[in-house]
Each structure stands twice: as structure tokens, then as C-alpha cells.
Design a protein around this motif. Structure first.
Motif, PDB file in Angstrom:
ATOM      1  N   ASP A   1      53.528  59.543 103.094  1.00  0.00           N
ATOM      2  CA  ASP A   1      53.541  58.315 103.946  1.00  0.00           C
ATOM      3  C   ASP A   1      53.138  58.580 105.341  1.00  0.00           C
ATOM      4  OD1 ASP A   1      53.633  55.791 105.254  1.00  0.00           O
ATOM      5  OD2 ASP A   1      55.584  55.367 104.255  1.00  0.00           O
TER       6      ASP A   1
ATOM      7  N   ASP B   1      55.925  57.870 107.859  1.00  0.00           N
ATOM      8  CA  ASP B   1      56.969  58.891 107.641  1.00  0.00           C
ATOM      9  C   ASP B   1      56.480  59.974 108.769  1.00  0.00           C
ATOM     10  OD1 ASP B   1      59.582  59.684 106.935  1.00  0.00           O
ATOM     11  OD2 ASP B   1      58.631  60.598 105.109  1.00  0.00           O
TER      12      ASP B   1
ATOM     13  N   TYR C   1      64.330  67.416 107.483  1.00  0.00           N
ATOM     14  CA  TYR C   1      62.776  67.429 106.890  1.00  0.00           C
ATOM     15  C   TYR C   1      62.815  68.336 105.673  1.00  0.00           C
ATOM     16  CZ  TYR C   1      61.223  71.232 109.560  1.00  0.00           C
ATOM     17  OH  TYR C   1      60.860  72.682 110.063  1.00  0.00           O
TER      18      TYR C   1
ATOM     19  N   TYR D   1      65.841  61.861 113.220  1.00  0.00           N
ATOM     20  CA  TYR D   1      65.323  61.174 112.394  1.00  0.00           C
ATOM     21  C   TYR D   1      65.481  61.739 111.094  1.00  0.00           C
ATOM     22  CZ  TYR D   1      61.268  59.111 109.811  1.00  0.00           C
ATOM     23  OH  TYR D   1      60.636  58.524 108.500  1.00  0.00           O
TER      24      TYR D   1
ATOM     25  N   VAL E   1      63.308  62.600 107.490  1.00  0.00           N
ATOM     26  CA  VAL E   1      62.316  62.227 106.778  1.00  0.00           C
ATOM     27  C   VAL E   1      62.535  61.707 105.330  1.00  0.00           C
ATOM     28  CG1 VAL E   1      60.297  63.386 105.541  1.00  0.00           C
ATOM     29  CG2 VAL E   1      61.026  64.002 108.046  1.00  0.00           C
ATOM     30  N   GLU E   2      61.762  60.675 104.916  1.00  0.00           N
ATOM     31  CA  GLU E   2      61.885  60.067 103.790  1.00  0.00           C
ATOM     32  C   GLU E   2      61.126  60.943 102.410  1.00  0.00           C
ATOM     33  OE1 GLU E   2      62.934  56.551 103.070  1.00  0.00           O
ATOM     34  OE2 GLU E   2      63.345  56.513 105.024  1.00  0.00           O
ATOM     35  N   PHE E   3      60.225  61.528 102.698  1.00  0.00           N
ATOM     36  CA  PHE E   3      59.650  62.336 101.846  1.00  0.00           C
ATOM     37  C   PHE E   3      60.297  63.208 101.229  1.00  0.00           C
ATOM     38  CE2 PHE E   3      56.979  65.869 100.331  1.00  0.00           C
ATOM     39  CZ  PHE E   3      55.844  65.256  99.578  1.00  0.00           C
TER      40      PHE E   3
ATOM     41  N   GLN F   1      63.270  63.125  99.478  1.00  0.00           N
ATOM     42  CA  GLN F   1      64.677  62.718  99.476  1.00  0.00           C
ATOM     43  C   GLN F   1      65.193  62.818  97.900  1.00  0.00           C
ATOM     44  OE1 GLN F   1      66.506  59.740 101.756  1.00  0.00           O
ATOM     45  NE2 GLN F   1      65.543  60.335 103.587  1.00  0.00           N
ATOM     46  N   HIS F   2      64.270  62.216  96.950  1.00  0.00           N
ATOM     47  CA  HIS F   2      64.582  62.110  95.756  1.00  0.00           C
ATOM     48  C   HIS F   2      64.445  63.470  94.772  1.00  0.00           C
ATOM     49  CE1 HIS F   2      65.462  58.284  96.938  1.00  0.00           C
ATOM     50  NE2 HIS F   2      64.554  57.862  97.182  1.00  0.00           N
TER      51      HIS F   2
END
Length: 195
Positions: free
Chosen positions: A9, A12, A28, A164, A166-168, A170-171
Motif C-alpha cells: 500500500d 503505508d 516495520y 508509526y 507499518v500495516e504491511f 502484520q498478519h
């Protein structure tokens, strides 16, 4: 990038970039384990990372670069074998170079050496390419704790202590390991510090 087509993204990346430029710190994913990062050329930002981890400032941290062409900006003497090692390694490889330059004292070891890895990771590649400076990468754990194998293992104190997250990635529950570390002498001789 070994044909990785993972979607990253742009928003992101943009948010992480904004924090780095403002002297903040990010949490990150890297080509190894999750890391705490900041602008490696900003001594105040580096100080924040040491403080968050509770890490001894005598222990230097790893720097990530977008590609090996950037090495000459931060290392005085790059043995030819360094480029070959970066090219042929099939595992993330951090190389300790004996003479750093253009970096604050807080990012280099007492002997002037610096640990650098060219990161092969979809998020890191985009972030580093846009930032155009080295980013600190130190394991996302408090000093003395074990390194997290994935995002779910990161201590809440770290997550709350950064500017911050990072979203990338995380799962992604796959267990990750730290990089190999190799010390490279000016004559091209090398020794493994961590395999």
C-alpha cells in the motif's frame, strides 16, 4: 527482488516516509525479523531507538540500504568480494565494513566499522528507494528479550513507543530469523559473526 509481486500500500509507505523525514521512529517488517527503524543519518532519531529498546549505546545497529550502489556513500573501502557476496547469497546477509563515512557516531561501532544490509523485501525496497538514505534496523524487542519471530510476538511497549507501525506484514505468522552477519576486512578476508 527475486520476482516478489506482493502488493504494498503506497499510503503505508508514505506514512512511514513522513515519520522518518520528521526524525521519528517506525516499527516495520524487513527481509528478516520485524525491526525498529529511523533515519540512520539523524543522531537524535537514533538516540530515540536506543532509548526505546533500553540498549547499550556501545552496541551499534544494522543499516538497511536500497541497493549496493549506495554503499560507496557510507563505506570508505569496499572490497570487490562484497558485491559478489551480496549478489550470490540466498539468505539475508549483513556485512560489517571496516571504515564507515558520512554517518553519525551513534550508528557506527567504536572501531569505526558499520553493519549494512541491502534489503530484499517488498516494503523495505519501496521505503528505502523513496527515502534515499540508510534506515536503522534493530530487532523489535526490548534489550535482553528475545527477538520476535513475527508481529504477534512484539512487546506492547515497543508498539506503543514508536511513531508509526507499518500495516504491511502484520498478519504474516511465518517465523523469521535474523540475518547472517559477516565481517569483511579491507583486504577482502571475511569471518562469520552470526550464521
Amino acid at each position: 527482488m527475486h520476482g516478489k509481486t506482493t502488493y504494498v500500500d503506497r499510503n503505508d509507505v508514505a506514512k512511514a516516509l513522513e515519520v522518518l523525514k520528521a526524525g521519528g521512529i517506525i516499527l516495520y517488517p524487513t527481509d528478516t525479523i520485524w525491526g525498529i527503524g529511523c533515519d540512520a543519518t539523524n543522531p537524535e532519531a537514533v538516540e530515540k531507538v536506543f532509548a526505546l529498546k533500553g540498549r547499550d549505546q556501545a552496541k551499534s545497529m544494522i543499516l538497511l540500504l536500497h541497493n549496493e550502489n549506495q554503499l560507496a556513500s557510507y563505506v570508505n573501502d569496499i572490497p570487490d568480494v562484497a558485491y559478489e557476496l551480496i549478489e550470490v547469497t540466498d539468505r539475508p546477509l549483513t556485512i560489517i565494513y571496516s571504515q564507515s563515512k558520512n554517518l553519525p557516531a551513534s550508528t557506527v561501532a567504536a572501531d569505526g566499522s558499520v553493519a549494512i544490509r541491502v534489503a530484499d523485501h517488498p516494503f523495505c525496497q519501496q521505503l528505502l528507494q523513496r527515502f534515499r538514505k540508510p534506515i536503522i534496523s534493530t530487532s523489535a524487542n526490548l534489550s535482553g528479550q528475545s527477538s520476535p519471530a513475527n508481529f504477534s510476538e512484539i512487546d506492547v511497549a515497543i508498539i506503543e513507543g514508536v511513531d508509526y507501525v507499518v500495516e504491511f506484514g502484520q498478519h504474516d505468522m511465518k517465523s523469521q530469523k535474523p540475518s547472517m552477519i559477516m565481517k569483511l576486512g579491507s583486504g577482502g578476508q571475511f569471518e562469520f559473526i552470526r550464521k
